[in-house]
Scaffold this active site. Sequence first.
Site, mmCIF file in Angstrom:
data_model
loop_
_atom_site.group_PDB
_atom_site.id
_atom_site.type_symbol
_atom_site.label_atom_id
_atom_site.label_comp_id
_atom_site.label_asym_id
_atom_site.label_seq_id
_atom_site.Cartn_x
_atom_site.Cartn_y
_atom_site.Cartn_z
ATOM 1 N N ASN A 241 3.271 -3.768 0.300
ATOM 2 C CA ASN A 241 2.192 -2.915 0.778
ATOM 3 C C ASN A 241 0.820 -3.455 0.414
ATOM 4 O O ASN A 241 0.647 -4.247 -0.491
ATOM 5 C CB ASN A 241 2.358 -1.500 0.238
ATOM 6 C CG ASN A 241 2.280 -1.469 -1.261
ATOM 7 O OD1 ASN A 241 1.244 -1.751 -1.811
ATOM 8 N ND2 ASN A 241 3.375 -1.154 -1.914
ATOM 9 N N CYS A 242 -0.139 -2.982 1.172
ATOM 10 C CA CYS A 242 -1.529 -3.300 0.907
ATOM 11 C C CYS A 242 -2.230 -2.009 0.522
ATOM 12 O O CYS A 242 -3.218 -1.633 1.127
ATOM 13 C CB CYS A 242 -2.186 -3.893 2.134
ATOM 14 S SG CYS A 242 -1.291 -5.242 2.858
#
Lengths: 428, 349
Positions: A241-242
């Site tokens: 994830n970012c």
Amino acid sequence: MKLELGKILIQDVQFGAKTEVVDRTLFVNKEEIIELVLEDDRLIGADVELARPGESVRIAPVKDVIEPRVKVTGGGVLFPGMINKVEQVGSGRTHALVGATVITCGRIVGFQEGLIDMSGPAAKYCPFSETNNVVLVIEPADNLETHDYETAGRLAGLKVAAYIGEAGKNIEPDEVVVYETKPLLEQALQYPDLPKIGYVHMLQSQGLLHDTYYYGVDAKQLVPTFMYPTEIMDGAIVSGNCVAPCDKVTTFHHLNNPIIEDLFARHGKDLNFMGVVLTNENVFLADKDRSSDMTAKLCEFFGFEGVIISEEGYGNPDTDLMMNCQKVSQKGIKVVLITDEFPGRDGKSQSLADTVDEADALVSCGNGNVIINFPPMEKVIGTLDFVETMIGGYEGSLKPDGSIEAELQIVIASTIANGYNKLAARGH
Amino acid sequence: MSKIKVVHYLNQFFAQIGGEEMADMEPELREGLIGPGIALQQALGADYEIVATVICGDNYFGSNLEEAQSRILELIKPYSPQLFVAGPAFNAGRYGVACGTIATAVEKEFGIPALTGMYVENPGVEMFKKDLYIIETANSAAGMRKAMPKIATLAKKLINGNEIDLPAEDGYHERGIRVNYFHDKRGSTRAVDMLLQKVKGEEYQTEYPMPFFDRVPPATPIIDMSKAKVAIVSSGGIVPLGNPDRIESSSATKFGKYDVTGMDRMSKDDFISIHGGYDTAYILEDPNLAIPLDVLREMEKEGQIGELANYFYSTTGTGTSVGNAEVFGTEIGKQLLADGVTAVILTST
């Protein structure tokens, strides 16, 4: 399930003709790493740089950080379902190169990749300012779709970490720590007089670049389940994830989950660590309802008397945190929450987006909105082109001399909400 | 070195002018110090000088809030104060509110440290603790001797730019401002400690007492949508290409109002999202996903809604503090009401 974790201490990293560990120095073969990364034709360029504690180096935009590990004995391979076939992990023996990491960086994927400074005043906020880092700078193919770029970057990091981890396979570790969790009924009987404690581990799963993987399954698709803690130490959970950089739970932090570490440290002394309930943070209310119901049900069924709940990200997941807190508490189980805070730059607003009456025991991992100054560094690995649009940055953040003024949340894992750091916030 | 110039604020009672019968007295300024100013001057020491004292009746201040503030600011301006002390007000409610109001105004107007002192139950504490350092005092003037040295110590720290300690150490009412520090144990270890205390029924202390959350009751339903004027307000960060108002991708400090006159739908050639909290890939392709102009224009043509406002309001929701969001919401609401809008669709992302 029992895992022996052999810790091989790494105090320096250097380029070498062969990827190997010699007297606490990790040597890496740059060409082999580049070759491995470029096997994926979504990536057309790769470079390897080294970043050591105390150096005048800034790394950005950082996507993930991974500790090199290797399975020595026991079933399965590292990062099952991601770069290896799906097979249960968490038993036997694993070696970790402690003090070394692989960091992926390169042109931004979303908005939410962060900074690491290896020295200077911002270094104290980041755990990776203290590690010897092999930094992978990747370049995506022209017009590569964002989600494909994220996948390619994620897999590149895992492959390189596994490749480097191999160098520790036949090294005698400096320390071997044994972690064991027995099947439920046996575990309950092992320490009948100690309180039965569980850990509710919330995985980031808001989707659209906010994802986490469990044995290769996208965490959005999970229903809450049970995990032996040692499975996590072998890479059963991988970050994809970012999320905002400051509270991103990197793959490194999954491998080195501090709550699991600290519960094991007290296991058999003043508590009985029963295991992990894994759940997610989906955005749909129906999913939140279902996951929090099932989390509470599992905690009750396993006979936990107390649980620690940690979240990843802020804002929307605060609701999952509070729903879990309320429903688990209503089962008569004592709950402590760990979170970070976003009370605005003046520190005066509510720190969380949601609350329940049961949230009466909370550990703070710091205020991510505080503005800090980053002096210029002699060397930038990656690029500063995106600083002003990264989370925590704003127009005017990047100064002509290369210094940066930005909110603390731009620093990777600076306020990570699983209690890995010592940073905290308090009321003035 | 010239002395630090201090202005002191007192009510009619502490200025020894009179009691309740003088509470309507209008603001006036006296050179030098009066009454409690003696103790303040003593505590501040020789490097400081109370150059003037402003006096105002509590009732006058309370009934003429704006007028009282502006007149007092005018009165003290010629003295170019570097420090402002109000009270302390102890448990006097009207005086406490006056001290809080004027100290906040002075701090804002002159950008100088301004502080006061109150008893914990004084309503002024709750009203002004976020804006000011309010020293904790006893409930009556008998506490003056103890209060003034605490006020002076904190004032000197503020003047010298020294780090302010915790509320208990520096003797001020906790302001609810969250400040970072490094604990000697990491968070996970503290969580295990706290959990064991809680399980054993021992005392434990949360590191974040949950704040009050302002729940907004929904507006009454609109009976006839065909007469409603509808506007779109979004926290999805949709802005014209180039982001003319430079709205931040997170922790927004501003909102924008953007024209859609003559448009049937949002075009990706005109609008982008600068939001940093979600994956904008799909909205960049089709901004109608966040600002549903296409559907609303159809409903407008079909007469399902009376009228669509020819603009939308936009900001970034991610990381934006409740404090900022309240300011945006209040201002946007005012503007919408002034434009005759009767219904708003809030699109979140």
